[in-house]
Write a protein that holds these residues in place. Structure first.
Motif, PDB file in Angstrom:
ATOM      1  N   TYR A 172       0.789  -1.237   0.000  1.00  0.00           N
ATOM      2  CA  TYR A 172       0.000   0.000   0.000  1.00  0.00           C
ATOM      3  C   TYR A 172       0.821   1.287   0.000  1.00  0.00           C
ATOM      4  CZ  TYR A 172      -3.764  -3.190   1.353  1.00  0.00           C
ATOM      5  OH  TYR A 172      -4.668  -4.216   1.411  1.00  0.00           O
ATOM      6  N   ASP A 190       2.431   4.420   1.273  1.00  0.00           N
ATOM      7  CA  ASP A 190       2.146   5.195   2.482  1.00  0.00           C
ATOM      8  C   ASP A 190       0.668   5.265   2.842  1.00  0.00           C
ATOM      9  OD1 ASP A 190       4.781   5.762   3.061  1.00  0.00           O
ATOM     10  OD2 ASP A 190       4.796   7.628   1.904  1.00  0.00           O
ATOM     11  N   THR A 191      -0.217   4.718   2.004  1.00  0.00           N
ATOM     12  CA  THR A 191      -1.645   4.861   2.289  1.00  0.00           C
ATOM     13  C   THR A 191      -2.082   4.108   3.539  1.00  0.00           C
ATOM     14  OG1 THR A 191      -2.264   3.047   0.802  1.00  0.00           O
ATOM     15  CG2 THR A 191      -2.256   5.276  -0.132  1.00  0.00           C
ATOM     16  N   HIS A 192      -1.293   3.150   3.987  1.00  0.00           N
ATOM     17  CA  HIS A 192      -1.685   2.433   5.210  1.00  0.00           C
ATOM     18  C   HIS A 192      -1.550   3.300   6.452  1.00  0.00           C
ATOM     19  CE1 HIS A 192       2.356   1.339   6.850  1.00  0.00           C
ATOM     20  NE2 HIS A 192       2.715   1.373   5.580  1.00  0.00           N
ATOM     21  N   LEU A 247      -2.939   6.270   6.466  1.00  0.00           N
ATOM     22  CA  LEU A 247      -4.137   7.101   6.432  1.00  0.00           C
ATOM     23  C   LEU A 247      -5.254   6.364   7.176  1.00  0.00           C
ATOM     24  CD1 LEU A 247      -3.784   8.255   2.707  1.00  0.00           C
ATOM     25  CD2 LEU A 247      -3.013   9.438   4.781  1.00  0.00           C
ATOM     26  N   ASN A 298      -5.295   0.933   6.149  1.00  0.00           N
ATOM     27  CA  ASN A 298      -5.041   1.083   7.579  1.00  0.00           C
ATOM     28  C   ASN A 298      -5.747  -0.012   8.366  1.00  0.00           C
ATOM     29  OD1 ASN A 298      -6.083   2.398  10.336  1.00  0.00           O
ATOM     30  ND2 ASN A 298      -4.081   3.259   9.817  1.00  0.00           N
ATOM     31  N   GLU A 321     -11.868   6.911   1.984  1.00  0.00           N
ATOM     32  CA  GLU A 321     -11.333   6.217   0.816  1.00  0.00           C
ATOM     33  C   GLU A 321      -9.898   6.708   0.617  1.00  0.00           C
ATOM     34  OE1 GLU A 321     -13.086   3.841  -0.618  1.00  0.00           O
ATOM     35  OE2 GLU A 321     -14.915   4.318   0.483  1.00  0.00           O
ATOM     36  N   GLU A 322      -9.020   5.815   0.209  1.00  0.00           N
ATOM     37  CA  GLU A 322      -7.617   6.204   0.027  1.00  0.00           C
ATOM     38  C   GLU A 322      -7.410   6.935  -1.207  1.00  0.00           C
ATOM     39  OE1 GLU A 322      -6.943   2.283   0.828  1.00  0.00           O
ATOM     40  OE2 GLU A 322      -6.646   2.699   2.881  1.00  0.00           O
TER      41      GLU A 322
END
Length: 163
Positions: free
Chosen positions: A47, A49-51, A53, A58, A162-163
């Motif tokens: 993911y 860096d979106t994990h 968020l 996450n 939402e990412e």
């Protein structure tokens, strides 16, 4: 993993809380650190860096972290309940020490709990199977807006955006 940089950010009280927890079961420290490092490696690869968020990635990370802590400490405890209790102590303390808004904290605590719940059914699975299982659960996760919304999703991962 930058353990020293994390430790430097803790207040004296927080440091002693963490030290006290680790001293309760020193044999669990290394498996917990390995689970944490592996969780971050998997999430960074899957993911980016979106994990970090508040989306499905996450939710996946929190569930995976709990499953892996349980799985790695189970090799020592040989007991589901002891491994689950340890994972809860570690991840609850993390949420207590991490600066989060109440909704974010509630989401994280919930997803941690769901990960520990899933552990019992997937503990004998391979790393790849665990990842696929949890990714599927994250994709089917439920978006929440308020803390009370979590009550409607007791057996699902939840996310905020939402990412």
């Amino acid at each position: 993993m930058r353990v020293w940089s994390v430790l430097k950010k803790l207040s004296l009280k927080e440091f002693f809380q963490l030290a006290g927890l680790m001293l309760q079961n020193p044999l669990y420290i290394l498996p917990t650190l390995k689970a944490t490092k592996l969780t971050l490696e998997i999430c960074n690869a899957s993911y980016a860096d979106t994990h970090h968020l508040h989306g499905k990635a996450n939710a996946f990370r929190h569930a995976l972290w709990n499953v892996l802590i349980c799985q790695k400490t189970f090799k020592i405890t040989k007991n589901d309940e002891k491994s689950i209790i340890w994972a809860q102590k570690v991840t609850d303390l993390h949420e207590e020490l991490a600066p989060n808004e109440p909704l974010e904290k509630a989401m994280d605590l919930h997803n941690n709990q769901i990960g520990r719940f899933y552990f019992a059914s997937i503990k004998g699975s391979s790393e790849e199977e665990i990842i696929l299982f949890l990714k599927e659960k994250a994709q089917k996760g439920k978006k929440i807006i308020e803390i009370k919304d979590i009550l409607d999703h007791q057996s699902n991962l939840v996310y905020l955006s939402e990412e």
